[in-house]
Scaffold this motif. Structure first.
Motif, PDB file in Angstrom:
ATOM      1  N   PHE A 112       0.485   6.090  -3.165  1.00  0.00           N
ATOM      2  CA  PHE A 112      -0.711   5.301  -2.857  1.00  0.00           C
ATOM      3  C   PHE A 112      -1.705   5.325  -4.031  1.00  0.00           C
ATOM      4  O   PHE A 112      -2.869   5.695  -3.883  1.00  0.00           O
ATOM      5  CB  PHE A 112      -1.401   5.845  -1.595  1.00  0.00           C
ATOM      6  CG  PHE A 112      -0.507   5.996  -0.406  1.00  0.00           C
ATOM      7  CD1 PHE A 112      -0.046   4.878   0.282  1.00  0.00           C
ATOM      8  CD2 PHE A 112      -0.088   7.245   0.014  1.00  0.00           C
ATOM      9  CE1 PHE A 112       0.793   5.010   1.372  1.00  0.00           C
ATOM     10  CE2 PHE A 112       0.756   7.382   1.099  1.00  0.00           C
ATOM     11  CZ  PHE A 112       1.190   6.275   1.777  1.00  0.00           C
ATOM     12  N   LEU A 113      -1.250   4.891  -5.207  1.00  0.00           N
ATOM     13  CA  LEU A 113      -2.129   4.899  -6.370  1.00  0.00           C
ATOM     14  C   LEU A 113      -1.633   3.924  -7.426  1.00  0.00           C
ATOM     15  O   LEU A 113      -0.509   3.435  -7.371  1.00  0.00           O
ATOM     16  CB  LEU A 113      -2.240   6.313  -6.955  1.00  0.00           C
ATOM     17  CG  LEU A 113      -0.959   7.036  -7.383  1.00  0.00           C
ATOM     18  CD1 LEU A 113      -0.478   6.621  -8.774  1.00  0.00           C
ATOM     19  CD2 LEU A 113      -1.179   8.541  -7.363  1.00  0.00           C
ATOM     20  N   MET A 114      -2.501   3.652  -8.398  1.00  0.00           N
ATOM     21  CA  MET A 114      -2.163   2.900  -9.597  1.00  0.00           C
ATOM     22  C   MET A 114      -2.200   3.858 -10.770  1.00  0.00           C
ATOM     23  O   MET A 114      -3.133   4.661 -10.899  1.00  0.00           O
ATOM     24  CB  MET A 114      -3.151   1.754  -9.839  1.00  0.00           C
ATOM     25  CG  MET A 114      -3.269   0.755  -8.714  1.00  0.00           C
ATOM     26  SD  MET A 114      -1.764  -0.181  -8.393  1.00  0.00           S
ATOM     27  CE  MET A 114      -1.527  -1.017  -9.957  1.00  0.00           C
ATOM     28  N   CYS A 115      -1.197   3.796 -11.614  1.00  0.00           N
ATOM     29  CA  CYS A 115      -1.156   4.622 -12.817  1.00  0.00           C
ATOM     30  C   CYS A 115      -1.576   3.769 -14.003  1.00  0.00           C
ATOM     31  O   CYS A 115      -0.861   2.858 -14.409  1.00  0.00           O
ATOM     32  CB  CYS A 115       0.250   5.180 -13.036  1.00  0.00           C
ATOM     33  SG  CYS A 115       0.438   6.071 -14.595  1.00  0.00           S
ATOM     34  N   ASN A 116      -2.762   4.043 -14.557  1.00  0.00           N
ATOM     35  CA  ASN A 116      -3.233   3.368 -15.771  1.00  0.00           C
ATOM     36  C   ASN A 116      -2.695   4.172 -16.953  1.00  0.00           C
ATOM     37  O   ASN A 116      -3.382   5.039 -17.498  1.00  0.00           O
ATOM     38  CB  ASN A 116      -4.757   3.302 -15.792  1.00  0.00           C
ATOM     39  CG  ASN A 116      -5.314   2.502 -14.645  1.00  0.00           C
ATOM     40  OD1 ASN A 116      -5.724   1.371 -14.798  1.00  0.00           O
ATOM     41  ND2 ASN A 116      -5.327   3.100 -13.450  1.00  0.00           N
TER      42      ASN A 116
END
Length: 642
Positions: free
Chosen positions: A545-549
């Motif tokens: 449940f996340l975005m990896c920048n």
């Protein structure tokens, strides 16, 4: 700009013919009908229609800042649904336009192919070997008839008649309602096939067979089980060849899909193409797949020195070949192919190669026509199965699986048809790239290995020029990144927030991507431009449940952060990583997952230790969602410098 304006003009002329005079009056149905008009009525190519859809998407996006509210055009449906359903069918020219096989079809197809290769193969190979021995025995008896040559047959038939036992038959044919299993009986009784036909045509035995018959059965035992039951009934002599064809087809599917090879490269593989790793490679335990050996291999090099034997062995090694860009010294296409680096094979592919080697004579092509389609073998020697033949066999494989699944109460495991048409042989590469880039957890067998396969396949191409499946991987990765950032940008414009150490980076990346690409990647050049921008290296991890920048220097998923990895290891996300950002959508997903876990924990069937684990996981997700709510920022706050 001129091209885009001209495309808008064509759209305006079409609207005028439909009686639509303002952009605000355009509906989603009108846009879909215009896309259909371009492809079906005007007959434009897929790439040209794609360019028109991009121009209309720009018209929608430009309307927000530049047109009054009553004059803005509705959002085209392909922005959210994807362009595939609004484009003409993919042509055979180029891999980027080939439709990937949908997960709903590819998943069961791969599962059944792996079942054949890893579960059913020992039984099928044993039956194949027994059938081969019987054939060889019968062929050896193909000699001129002599008096008394039917003694074994007469004794065999007399015993059957005395016991009232059935006679093995081959089945029905046009000449005889019940044809005796002549080849089978020949091998079993030591009688020439011609003599068997003579004896079995007698009225006495024809009458006996009519009431006493059964299929010719092999003695091979069925050892593999599926769902706690034998996966197949005892094998019939005359039908076991069908299972062998399906086994070879399953091997093709596994090799083609899990390596990314082109169809011609798979069909050109030879026995011995995948040797076991040597002692120097024992630590890595990686198998390499090589193609056919070059014609100019010199096996007579000097072998008198200390390392001569090793050099001679290396000179006999087969080397990989590519065909797509092979050129001779004059610049003409070389149909024999050009030497290239070997492929790195995952264990499932190695198993498939071993099965194919067991099916063959021990040398030559793995998909040799004289082995897998032995009609007129004298004309098929040293030739591989044709593309069309393999495509038809994939269709037959799917039909067999579906029939098998329905007959055994396993209908949910059937292979559904692909909405984009026949599976064929050339779509596996694009499908592999699609799944590696997106990794839809649980939809396809081996999904957890796709992250590792990207590395393995890239290493397999390390010695080659930039191209091939590397371009496909880049293209699918860029499309995934563009779509994710476009959705985030739209959510931010509607007031949603972002939290986490990389929240501001995510806001800037979404705005930059929207301005440069508008959420759509249509060419390989665009894909390379997007991936070349480090600020746009954003990957979604749906499981966490996340975005990896992604910033390589800050990534905790790679302990040695001084390397040059171009993508994160999403299966090793760390909650303290500085590259993490979460959106309101992720927070909602975490709360929904927490509620689902609590419902599971309330079940009386769940053991107490498992209940505690579920409750702890639910509390952790709720805590993360609360942290997001407390620390979220919006695009407006970021612009204001808050």
């Amino acid at each position: 700009m001129l091209k885009t304006a001209n495309q808008w003009s064509v759209f305006a002329e079409w609207l005028d013919k439909q009686g639509i005079v303002t952009l605000a009056a355009v509906t989603v149905e009108d846009l879909a009908e215009f896309a259909y008009h371009l492809g079906k009525t005007k007959g434009l190519s897929r790439n040209t229609v794609c360019s028109y859809l991009l121009a209309l998407s720009r018209l929608h996006y430009y309307g927000d800042p530049y047109l009054p509210l009553p004059d803005r055009m509705v959002e085209p449906p392909w922005i959210r649904e994807g362009q595939d359903d609004y484009l003409p069918a993919a042509s055979s020219k180029g891999e980027n336009v080939a439709e990937p096989i949908t997960p709903a079809t590819m998943g069961p197809l791969l599962v059944w192919a792996l079942r054949f290769v890893e579960l059913f193969a020992p039984d099928i190979l044993a039956a194949h070997e027994e059938r081969r021995v019987l054939h060889a025995t019968a062929d050896a008896l193909n000699v001129p008839l002599t008096p008394g040559c039917d003694a074994g047959l007469q004794s065999f038939l007399a015993d059957l008649e005395e016991r009232g036992a059935p006679v093995p038959v081959a089945g029905w044919n046009s000449r005889s309602p019940l044809a005796p299993a002549a080849l089978f009986l020949s091998a079993k009784t030591g009688t020439p096939v011609k003599k068997i036909h003579q004896v079995m045509r007698k009225p006495h035995w024809r009458a006996y067979i009519k009431d006493h018959h059964e299929p010719a059965m092999l003695t091979t035992r069925v050892t593999a089980q599926l769902g706690g039951q034998p996966w197949h009934e005892p094998f019939e002599f005359y039908r076991s060849s069908t299972l062998v064809k399906h086994l070879a087809t399953a091997c093709f599917i596994v090799v083609s899909y899990l390596t990314g090879m082109r169809t011609g490269e798979v069909l050109a593989l030879q026995t011995g193409c995948c040797p076991d790793p040597g002692s120097e490679d024992a630590a890595a335990k990686r198998h390499l797949i090589y193609g056919p050996a070059p014609d100019d291999t010199d096996s007579e090099e000097d072998t008198d020195d200390e390392g001569g034997e090793e050099e001679a062995e290396e000179s006999a090694m087969v080397y990989g070949r590519q065909f797509k860009k092979a050129r001779d010294e004059d610049g003409n296409h070389d149909s024999a192919g050009a030497v290239r680096a070997p492929w790195v094979a995952v264990p499932q592919v190695v198993n498939a190669v071993r099965v194919l080697e067991a099916l063959g004579p021990g040398q030559g092509l793995l998909f040799a026509a004289e082995v897998h389609d032995p009609r007129m073998p004298e004309r098929r020697s040293s030739r591989s199965l044709a593309y069309t033949t393999m495509a038809n066999r994939i269709i037959s494989f799917v039909e067999w699986v579906n029939t098998y699944a329905h007959e055994r109460g396993r209908s949910p495991e059937a292979i559904p048809p692909d909405p984009h048409g026949s599976i064929g042989t050339g779509r596996f590469r694009r499908t592999l790239a699609w799944h590696i880039a997106r990794r839809p957890g649980g939809l396809v067998a081996l999904a957890v290995q796709y992250g590792h396969m990207r590395t393995l396949i890239s290493e397999g191409y390390a010695a080659r020029s930039r191209g091939g499946i590397s371009d496909l991987l880049d293209f699918e990765t860029a499309r995934t990144v563009a779509e994710s950032l476009s959705h985030i940008n739209e959510a931010l414009q509607e007031g949603e927030g972002v939290s986490g150490p990389a929240a501001r980076r995510l806001i800037h990346a979404a705005a930059t991507e929207h301005e440069r690409f508008g959420g759509m990647i249509t060419t390989t050049r665009q894909a390379r431009n997007l991936l070349a921008d480090p600020t746009l290296n954003v990957f979604e991890n749906e499981e966490a449940f996340l975005m990896c920048n992604y910033d390589r220097t800050k990534a905790l998923c790679h302990p040695a952060r001084g390397g040059s990895d171009s993508a994160p290891s999403l299966d090793r996300c760390r909650s303290t990583c500085a590259n993490i950002a979460r959106t309101d959508h992720h927070a909602d997903q975490m709360l929904a997952a927490a509620e689902n876990l609590r419902m599971q924990a309330l079940s009386p069937l769940v053991p107490e230790p498992m209940t505690e684990r579920l409750q702890f996981k639910a509390e952790h997700l709720e805590e993360l969602a609360a942290q997001h709510r407390a620390g979220r920022i919006t695009a407006a706050e970021e612009e204001a410098g808050v």
